[in-house]
Scaffold this active site. Structure first.
Site, mmCIF file in Angstrom:
data_model
loop_
_atom_site.group_PDB
_atom_site.id
_atom_site.type_symbol
_atom_site.label_atom_id
_atom_site.label_comp_id
_atom_site.label_asym_id
_atom_site.label_seq_id
_atom_site.Cartn_x
_atom_site.Cartn_y
_atom_site.Cartn_z
ATOM 1 N N CYS A 124 73.361 37.794 23.117
ATOM 2 C CA CYS A 124 72.648 36.799 24.087
ATOM 3 C C CYS A 124 71.189 37.173 23.793
ATOM 4 O O CYS A 124 70.351 36.438 24.239
ATOM 5 C CB CYS A 124 73.369 37.268 25.253
ATOM 6 S SG CYS A 124 74.763 36.661 25.653
ATOM 7 N N HIS A 260 67.778 35.123 30.450
ATOM 8 C CA HIS A 260 69.027 34.875 29.882
ATOM 9 C C HIS A 260 69.851 34.441 31.042
ATOM 10 O O HIS A 260 70.263 34.851 32.092
ATOM 11 C CB HIS A 260 69.551 35.995 29.050
ATOM 12 C CG HIS A 260 71.120 35.803 28.644
ATOM 13 N ND1 HIS A 260 71.523 34.630 28.179
ATOM 14 C CD2 HIS A 260 72.210 36.730 28.994
ATOM 15 C CE1 HIS A 260 72.905 34.683 27.892
ATOM 16 N NE2 HIS A 260 73.399 35.793 28.297
ATOM 17 N N ASN A 291 77.011 30.243 30.337
ATOM 18 C CA ASN A 291 76.214 31.275 29.434
ATOM 19 C C ASN A 291 76.329 30.725 27.819
ATOM 20 O O ASN A 291 77.431 30.847 27.267
ATOM 21 C CB ASN A 291 76.965 32.744 29.794
ATOM 22 C CG ASN A 291 76.429 33.683 29.018
ATOM 23 O OD1 ASN A 291 75.635 33.622 27.981
ATOM 24 N ND2 ASN A 291 76.530 34.964 29.190
#
Ligand code: COA
Length: 335
Positions: A124, A260, A291
């Site tokens: 990520c 994020h 996500n």
């Protein structure tokens, strides 16, 4: 010792993000479509993660296709042609071939002139790693313009029956063109890793163990959500503050916060612990994108630009974290 003098590369005095683009898969998947397999509810998912819907890629929406679309938009935003790109850096964990790097196919399809092309794996945090590298490449002289792509098709490695991940992860792509600038447009990166927590988010099994088991099923992504949640909520606010400090700015100078997009509660906890002023606009793309790992930061920033929450010249703080545990943060000027 040789006395031959080797020329050292010299680059631009400063670098900046010159353009951003993104690609969101067509198919919108509401919580109601994922709850049955994991014995959950729309209410539980929204309360624990802030996610209402996510986008899952269809068969045509490959890692390459989504990347090319996002990149074309980033190039158009920057007003550049693909032939002006010297390097393509792709951050992803969901390109399903061990080799070659998908970046090479993307560089070719875009029509670059045989740009240097390689993939990086920082989960990520991958896009922010890529921006940091591009900043150094442009200033160091190894590339004039660098295309940084964050892309994931996480549904390929998602266990739809896993209560801890099935409702979280999703698909998409974001891209940024990094190039020379008259003024500093990308601050120093604050990055690192905590490999002691290697097992918190990971591919469940090693491929060799899968084959040896005689039952070759896709080794899915697994996550110890609770531990990740506690780590991210506190440790990442400190990293964010360090990125501001290293850029020589304070919260008063900040216009936009793009963390994020892991979980709305983590985003809120970070904002609280950083004491972010209410006027700073916060990216909240996770609510309807889930996500998307390496794609989440550029997707979220692009959306803020499209919706007028981030304006050209604004100062934005990017912070990303994930498997590894790897993290990276930097201050950038919005293109
Ligand atoms: N639906 C309904 N109930 C669920 C559930 C689900 N999908 N998953 C777990 N539960 C239940 C558990 O069984 C437990 O029940 P109990 O209290 O009766 O024992 C309860 O919910 C709490 O479980 P827990 O695992 O502690 O949940 P949590 O509050 O930590 O929330 C996450 C789970 C995944 C939402 C949360 O940990 C999280 O978001 N973590 C961060 C993940 C993340 O952002 N990762 C990205 C980094 S890149």
């Amino acid at each position: 010792m040789s006395t031959t003098e080797i020329q050292s590369p010299t680059g631009a005095p400063y670098a900046a993000i010159l353009g951003i683009g993104s690609y969101r898969p067509e198919r919108l998947v509401p919580n109601s479509e994922v709850v049955e397999a994991i014995d959950s509810s729309d209410e539980w998912i929204q309360q624990r993660s802030g996610i209402k819907t996510r986008r899952w890629a269809g068969p045509e929406e490959s890692v390459q296709m989504m990347s090319v679309e996002a990149s074309r938009r980033a190039l158009a935003h920057a007003g550049l042609d693909a032939r002006q790109i010297d390097a393509v850096v792709v951050a992803t964990v969901s390109h399903m071939l061990q080799t070659p790097a998908i970046a090479t196919a993307i560089a070719h399809e875009l029509g670059t002139d045989q740009a240097a092309a390689f993939d990086i794996s920082a989960a990520c945090a991958g896009f922010c790693h890529g921006v940091a590298m591009a900043n150094d490449m442009v200033r160091g002289g190894s590339a004039g313009h660098v295309l940084v792509i964050g892309v994931e098709r996480l549904t390929d490695i998602l266990d739809l029956y896993d209560r801890g991940t099935a409702f979280i992860f999703a698909d998409g792509a974001g891209a940024a063109v990094v190039g020379p600038s008259e003024t500093p447009g990308i601050g120093p990166v604050v990055w690192g890793s905590d490999g002691e927590q290697f097992d918190l988010i990971r591919q469940r099994e090693d491929w060799r163990d899968v084959i040896a088991s005689g039952e070759p099923v896709m080794p899915h992504l697994m996550m110890q959500g609770n531990s990740v949640f506690r780590w991210a909520s506190f440790a990442m606010a400190k990293i964010a503050q360090q990125a501001l400090d290293r850029a020589g700015i304070t919260l008063d100078d900040l216009d936009v916060f793009v963390p994020h997009q892991a979980n709305m509660r983590i985003i809120d906890a970070m904002a609280r612990s950083m004491k972010l002023p209410a006027r700073v606009k916060i990216a909240r793309d996770v609510a309807d994108m889930g996500n998307t790992s390496a794609a989440s930061v550029p997707l979220a920033l692009d959306r803020m630009i499209q919706e007028g929450d981030a304006k050209s010249g604004d100062t934005a703080l990017l912070v990303a974290f994930g498997a590894g545990l790897a993290y990276a943060a930097q201050v950038v000027t919005v293109p």
